[in-house]
Design an enzyme around this catalytic site. Structure first.
Site, PDB file in Angstrom:
ATOM      1  CG  ASP B  28      -1.856   1.191   1.182  1.00 26.71           C
ATOM      2  OD1 ASP B  28      -2.107   1.573   0.252  1.00 26.71           O
ATOM      3  OD2 ASP B  28      -2.660   1.166   2.229  1.00 26.71           O
ATOM      4  CD  GLU B 123      -5.676  -0.411  -1.233  1.00 27.27           C
ATOM      5  OE1 GLU B 123      -5.379  -1.332  -0.229  1.00 27.27           O
ATOM      6  OE2 GLU B 123      -6.536   0.246  -1.136  1.00 27.27           O
TER       7      GLU B 123
END
Lengths: 383, 375
Positions: B28, B123
């Site tokens: 992420d 992500e």
């Protein structure tokens, strides 16, 4: 319509048989737009004159007037919800005599039959839009059977794609052929095409080509039940009218240019398949059962008097069926949308359908036997 | 686990057996949009930055860590963000740049495993189970983070665990620029103390429903029976029951099919008339159609979303027998739907158009056109 009685101040009153009312109103209410924003367009205009009663409905593009026999006590006119009047008429007992009158004081329409009575809201007849009459450049008479064949056999190919609005109808026009001038109907959705010819009726020679909208084609069908009936057809650049003794259907035509269809009808396809139309349609239906819901692709594999129909849908399964056919040309594999094949096969009135193919990426032409008066074209799928 | 990778014998495929733990990594990017802006504009570094419109109706799309210190969060109305943080600098989003960076990081992921499931531009889940090459998943995750920083100049956080749910929770633990590993031994207990609102898959609405039932933490959730959860939450109840035990069998699916394409807009002033709404739908339909065309996707369902000025939200949908064929048709359908619910005395604050119900058979079996132009 111009000479119609003014409704104001007159108390319209007539009696009509339930069956006659049902027939007249059901035709009218089918023209009424279900989802419209102009209230009066949901209404039917009832006009009572000494000679009978007429029921008129419109969606501003199509107008239908249905004249019915009735015992008119007092002439007059008003408008009332078409759907509601139709429902009431349908629900009244068979054989009932329906008394319809206009109560000026309350502005309601009274509908009575036996012990049932209804009081319906009305809107002023003056507000009802009546389609302007126009000059027709061609007026001719055609048998209902002739028109029925022209439209019934072509309408399946009408496009529902709103962006190609000029394909949302049947192109009715005069065509010059080797057999002389014909009254011709063509419809296409860009994937398949139907071209149907009939002998040109007297008086139709000067008719301009018009695109008759899908809805009008559907309404017209209701006028064509009796093959031998004469239908009065009037055509102008902007409107078309079909009339029987009882019903007049007037419609705007689609304002657009129908594409040059002649260039997409193959003329040099050499590979000829002859197959029993019913057997073919059933086989297509069977194998298509396992095809994917959306594409419905069916593969035709042709070789020496043999046709193998097959579907291979990786997710669902596979199916194959072999038909004995007449085929003497080079082997060919070509894919089609099953629905298109079935719809075309369903048009074939004779036993045998004749398919003329070129290559797997080219349009196929389908005829009924050797008859050129009904020709279908379908584009293949890449399978 | 290195033993398995070194000896590709009959047991090489054993990673697929359920009780042998998988190696899932969730990567992420840290405050992605805001970090890109700070990278490209030194003046913004060290300052509270919000990406998004500063206009009256704007919404924060992303906030830098400096802004988050003031309580600014993504999806927060810009006005409220500005009140919380008076020095907040608003920057207009540059999605082309974000997409380019996203491609850079996806190229890095692809060096390690074909099993990459992007969740958004910033992500993704990676399944390394069968692609460890004798190394640990943690070592690979660290290497990916280092390469992302070297290539893009941006930091990413990573979570390493044995399923997607825990890997995503883990990546959030040591943010920014951090890494966290949740081992199979720690997994079941890891969730016990977490507030349910932190669980991926439990949104604010569900979280407040759960709190009303006295379910505040993972431990509270685990105390509920499967029967109770499925009765209260339907099918999702099953998922909740599993995740409260650290169980999540969802696969990392690289070909996860996109289910819808949508666009929406919040307007500077509420739209009061139908004409305003019909006009406002033009750019939305264009945006959706452009995206659908780019992804070569054809959808049969058009959904219109309307949020009224009092924040009540409704959707209206229409499904066609065939895929929507053109931008014109998409717009016409959206307008038809709009006309069934608008105008409304409250005014429309937000409009959205979504295209879904994709036609999956658009591939090889393509219908050819008679007139040569696409249908």
């Amino acid at each position: 319509m111009a000479a119609g009685p003014k409704g104001q101040g007159k108390l319209m009153k007539f009696a009509i048989e339930r069956a006659v009312l049902v027939k007249a109103v059901s035709q009218a209410q089918s023209v009424v737009e279900r989802r419209n924003t102009i209230p009066i367009l949901a209404n039917v205009l009832i006009e009572a004159r000494p000679e009978g009663v007429s029921f008129r409905a419109t969606d501003l593009d199509t107008e239908v007037v249905d004249r019915a026999m009735a015992q008119v006590d007092r002439p007059g006119a008003t408008t009332v919800s078409a759907v509601m009047l139709n429902e009431i008429a349908r629900k009244l007992p068979d054989g009932a005599l329906v008394q319809i009158s206009n109560d000026d004081a309350s502005g309601r329409l009274s509908v009575q039959a036996g012990r049932s009575s209804f009081s319906l809201a009305t809107l002023p007849r003056e507000d009802f839009p009546v389609m302007a009459s126009s000059e027709y450049s061609a007026n001719f008479k055609a048998k209902a059977g002739l028109l029925k064949r022209l439209f019934d056999k072509s309408k399946f190919a009408i496009s529902t794609e709103e962006t190609r609005y000029y394909l949302n109808g049947v192109y009715m026009h005069v065509a010059q052929t080797e057999a002389g001038p014909m009254l011709r109907c063509v419809a296409t959705d860009g994937h398949r095409l139907a071209r149907i010819d009939a002998p040109l009726p007297v008086g139709a020679e000067e008719m301009p080509g018009v695109i008759v909208p899908r809805k009008t084609v559907a309404e017209l069908r209701k006028l064509l039940d009796d093959d031998d009936a004469d239908i009065a057809v009037s055509v102008s650049e902007t409107k078309v009218r079909f009339a029987t003794a009882e019903i007049t259907l007037t419609s705007k035509v689609i304002d657009g240019t129908f594409p040059d269809y002649s260039r997409v009808i193959p003329t040099a396809n050499q590979r000829k398949l002859e197959v029993d139309a019913t057997d073919f349609a059933r086989a297509v239906d069977r194998v298509a059962t396992v095809s994917s819901e959306r594409s419905r692709a069916v593969k035709l594999s042709l070789d020496q008097d043999r046709l193998i129909l097959s579907v291979n849908a990786p997710d669902a399964g596979a199916a194959e069926e072999e038909l004995i056919v007449a085929y003497a040309d080079d082997a060919l594999e070509i894919g089609f949308n099953a629905k298109y094949l079935q719809e075309i096969a369903a048009q074939v009135d004779r036993d045998n359908a004749v398919f003329l193919f070129n290559g797997p990426g080219d349009a196929a032409l389908i005829r009924e036997g050797s008859d050129d008066s009904a020709v279908y074209v379908v584009m293949p799928m890449r399978v | 686990m290195s033993g398995r990778a070194d000896s590709p014998g009959p047991l090489a495929g054993a990673g697929k057996i359920q009780d042998s733990p998988r190696r899932i990594v969730h990567i992420d990017m840290d405050a992605f949009y805001a970090s890109v802006e700070q990278r490209d504009n030194p003046d913004l570094r060290g300052k509270p930055v919000a990406v998004g419109g500063s206009a009256a109706r704007g919404v924060v799309a992303a906030a830098s860590y400096e802004a988050r210190a003031f309580g600014v969060r993504s999806a927060m109305p810009s006005l409220r963000a500005a009140r919380l943080c008076p020095d907040l600098v608003f920057v207009r989003p540059r999605f082309d740049i974000y997409r380019a960076v996203s491609q850079q990081i996806r190229a890095i992921f692809a060096d390690y495993t074909p099993l990459v499931e992007p969740l958004s531009l910033d992500e993704a889940y990676l399944d390394l189970t069968d692609h460890l090459s004798g190394r640990t998943a943690t070592a690979i995750a660290q290497e990916i983070r280092a390469r992302i920083q070297a290539v893009t100049g941006l930091t990413a956080s990573a979570g390493v665990s044995y399923n997607k749910f825990l890997a995503k929770l883990a990546s959030d633990q040591n943010k920014p620029d951090g890494l966290c590993v949740i081992t199979p031994e720690r997994g079941p207990d890891f969730v016990l103390t977490l507030p349910v609102g932190k669980f991926h898959g439990i949104g604010p609405a569900t979280a407040s429903r759960m709190q009303a039932m006295g379910i505040h933490t993972g431990a509270d959730l685990r105390a509920q029976s499967l029967d109770f959860l499925t009765r209260r939450f339907g099918r999702a109840g099953h998922y909740y029951w599993n995740i409260s035990r650290g169980i999540d069998h969802r696969r990392v699916s690289p070909d996860r099919i996109r289910k819808s394409i949508g666009a929406e807009n919040t307007y500077p002033a509420d739209l009061m008339t139908l004409d305003q709404v019909l006009d406002a739908l033009i750019p939305l339909a264009a945006k959706v159609w452009t995206a659908a065309t780019r992804h070569r996707i054809r959808g049969r369902t058009v959904t219109l979303k309307v949020k009224f000025a009092d924040f009540q939200q409704i959707t209206r949908a229409r499904t066609l027998p065939q895929p929507v064929a053109s931008e014109t048709q998409l717009l016409a359908l959206a307008r038809d739907l709009a006309a069934t619910v608008l105008p409304d005395p409250r005014g429309a604050r937000l409009l959205g158009i979504t295209l879904s119900h994709f036609d999956s058979d658009d591939g090889p079996a393509a219908q050819l056109d008679l007139f040569g132009d696409p249908a």
